[in-house]
Motif scaffolding. Structure first.
Motif, PDB file in Angstrom:
ATOM      1  N   TYR A  81       0.831  -1.206   0.000  1.00 50.66           N
ATOM      2  CA  TYR A  81       0.000   0.000   0.000  1.00 50.66           C
ATOM      3  C   TYR A  81       0.867   1.258   0.000  1.00 50.66           C
ATOM      4  CZ  TYR A  81      -3.495   3.413   1.480  1.00 50.66           C
ATOM      5  OH  TYR A  81      -4.309   4.520   1.555  1.00 50.66           O
ATOM      6  N   CYS A  82       1.971   1.220   0.741  1.00 55.62           N
ATOM      7  CA  CYS A  82       2.877   2.375   0.838  1.00 55.62           C
ATOM      8  C   CYS A  82       3.913   2.397  -0.277  1.00 55.62           C
ATOM      9  CB  CYS A  82       3.582   2.370   2.195  1.00 55.62           C
ATOM     10  SG  CYS A  82       2.457   2.576   3.598  1.00 55.62           S
ATOM     11  N   ASP A  83       3.808   1.441  -1.199  1.00 58.08           N
ATOM     12  CA  ASP A  83       4.757   1.356  -2.318  1.00 58.08           C
ATOM     13  C   ASP A  83       6.194   1.217  -1.821  1.00 58.08           C
ATOM     14  OD1 ASP A  83       5.405   1.165  -5.003  1.00 58.08           O
ATOM     15  OD2 ASP A  83       5.619   3.328  -5.281  1.00 58.08           O
ATOM     16  N   LEU A  84       6.365   0.373  -0.794  1.00 53.92           N
ATOM     17  CA  LEU A  84       7.684   0.114  -0.221  1.00 53.92           C
ATOM     18  C   LEU A  84       8.044  -1.353  -0.409  1.00 53.92           C
ATOM     19  CD1 LEU A  84       7.311   2.092   3.142  1.00 53.92           C
ATOM     20  CD2 LEU A  84       8.565   2.810   1.103  1.00 53.92           C
ATOM     21  N   ASP A  85       9.333  -1.642  -0.335  1.00 52.71           N
ATOM     22  CA  ASP A  85       9.844  -2.999  -0.551  1.00 52.71           C
ATOM     23  C   ASP A  85      10.421  -3.542   0.755  1.00 52.71           C
ATOM     24  OD1 ASP A  85      11.076  -5.338  -1.291  1.00 52.71           O
ATOM     25  OD2 ASP A  85      12.323  -4.460  -2.860  1.00 52.71           O
ATOM     26  N   PRO A  86       9.796  -4.581   1.349  1.00 54.53           N
ATOM     27  CA  PRO A  86      10.322  -5.120   2.612  1.00 54.53           C
ATOM     28  C   PRO A  86      11.693  -5.750   2.469  1.00 54.53           C
ATOM     29  CG  PRO A  86       8.597  -6.543   1.732  1.00 54.53           C
ATOM     30  CD  PRO A  86       8.580  -5.294   0.903  1.00 54.53           C
ATOM     31  N   GLY A  87      12.130  -5.995   1.246  1.00 57.81           N
ATOM     32  CA  GLY A  87      13.467  -6.530   1.022  1.00 57.81           C
ATOM     33  C   GLY A  87      14.561  -5.483   1.135  1.00 57.81           C
ATOM     34  N   LYS A  88      14.173  -4.213   1.280  1.00 54.60           N
ATOM     35  CA  LYS A  88      15.135  -3.116   1.417  1.00 54.60           C
ATOM     36  C   LYS A  88      15.083  -2.584   2.842  1.00 54.60           C
ATOM     37  CE  LYS A  88      14.721  -1.720  -3.437  1.00 54.60           C
ATOM     38  NZ  LYS A  88      14.347  -0.627  -4.358  1.00 54.60           N
ATOM     39  N   PRO A  89      16.129  -2.791   3.628  1.00 57.43           N
ATOM     40  CA  PRO A  89      16.114  -2.328   5.028  1.00 57.43           C
ATOM     41  C   PRO A  89      15.759  -0.860   5.188  1.00 57.43           C
ATOM     42  CG  PRO A  89      17.986  -3.772   4.667  1.00 57.43           C
ATOM     43  CD  PRO A  89      17.369  -3.531   3.313  1.00 57.43           C
TER      44      PRO A  89
END
Length: 262
Positions: A81-89
């Protein structure tokens, strides 16, 4: 601490305490496993912190969100939803900062007076000073920003004293690095040089980063303007509306950035 949303903050506190207890139990369990125990004993004998090693080896699992577990499904949806990638710390830090700002910031405090917010304010100040060349004192600038259009809608809800302090921060290069860049100077190149000096980033990378920041800034301004126009016409501005405008806005923003850098 004065909480902006006490109910949400207290719910977060309860969740965090429970999660911390689970984490402590997991740490104690891992510490008891033979393979982990042997390595931790070895590190302790040579003067290193065994628990720090355990923290390091657990990082991949801690930052992995595939959505297969029920407990991860909502987290995965939030990242998407936030257009973020959990693979990027770094994106975890961005999400945590956003949540902390909304849950724990002081009641009534401005929501966004980071570098981007101060840069936006600085642009308005410089634009205002073109119209009112004699406006140099912070208190006078604050009054004009809260009373004159098109700035009034953005700043009239902020108290004059608070806005005066924000104007001071926006104009102070030690707080807002963009204030050190002259209006007729190449903004992108100047910020890239600052990044090279302060962070050791290669100039080419610094230019790319600043162009991306500038692009996001102009996109945000464009969306705010479209939302204001829709409200003025008594209409709701939806995500579908924004998506339909986006190709044209991207072209206009690209032209704007090219003009800023020339």
């Amino acid at each position: 601490m004065v909480l902006a949303n006490k109910k949400i903050a207290e719910a977060v506190l309860r969740e965090a305490k429970q999660a911390a207890l689970r984490d402590q139990a997991l740490t104690e369990y891992c510490s008891s496993l033979p393979n982990y125990r042997d390595e931790m004993d070895r590190l302790g004998r040579i003067g290193l912190d065994p628990m720090a090693w355990l923290d390091v080896v657990s990082v991949p699992a801690a930052f992995s969100v595939d959505g297969t577990l029920a407990s991860e499904k909502l987290l995965k949806e939030v990242f998407e939803y936030c257009d973020l990638d959990p693979g990027k710390p770094r994106h975890w830090r961005i999400l945590v900062d956003a949540l902390v700002n909304q849950c724990f910031r002081s009641a009534g405090a401005p929501q966004k007076w980071n570098e981007e917010g101060l840069f936006d304010l600085l642009c308005d100040i410089r634009d205002l000073q073109k119209r009112f060349p004699g406006a140099t004192e912070n208190v006078y600038l604050a009054k004009l920003l809260s009373k004159k259009q098109p700035y009034k809608g953005k700043y009239q809800a902020i108290g004059t004293e608070t806005l005066r302090k924000l104007v001071g921060k926006a104009l102070d290069p030690s707080v807002n690095p963009t204030a050190a860049i002259a209006e007729d100077e190449d903004f992108v190149a100047a910020r890239a040089e600052q990044a090279r000096r302060e962070l050791g980033l290669p100039s080419a990378l610094g230019v790319a980063i600043q162009q991306k920041i500038l692009e996001e800034y102009h996109l945000d301004l464009a969306r705010q303007k479209l939302e204001e126009l829709a409200r003025g016409a008594g209409k709701e501005f939806t995500e579908a509306d924004w998506e339909s405008y986006l190709p044209t806005v991207h072209k206009l923003v690209a032209a704007q950035i090219k003009g800023d850098a020339s």
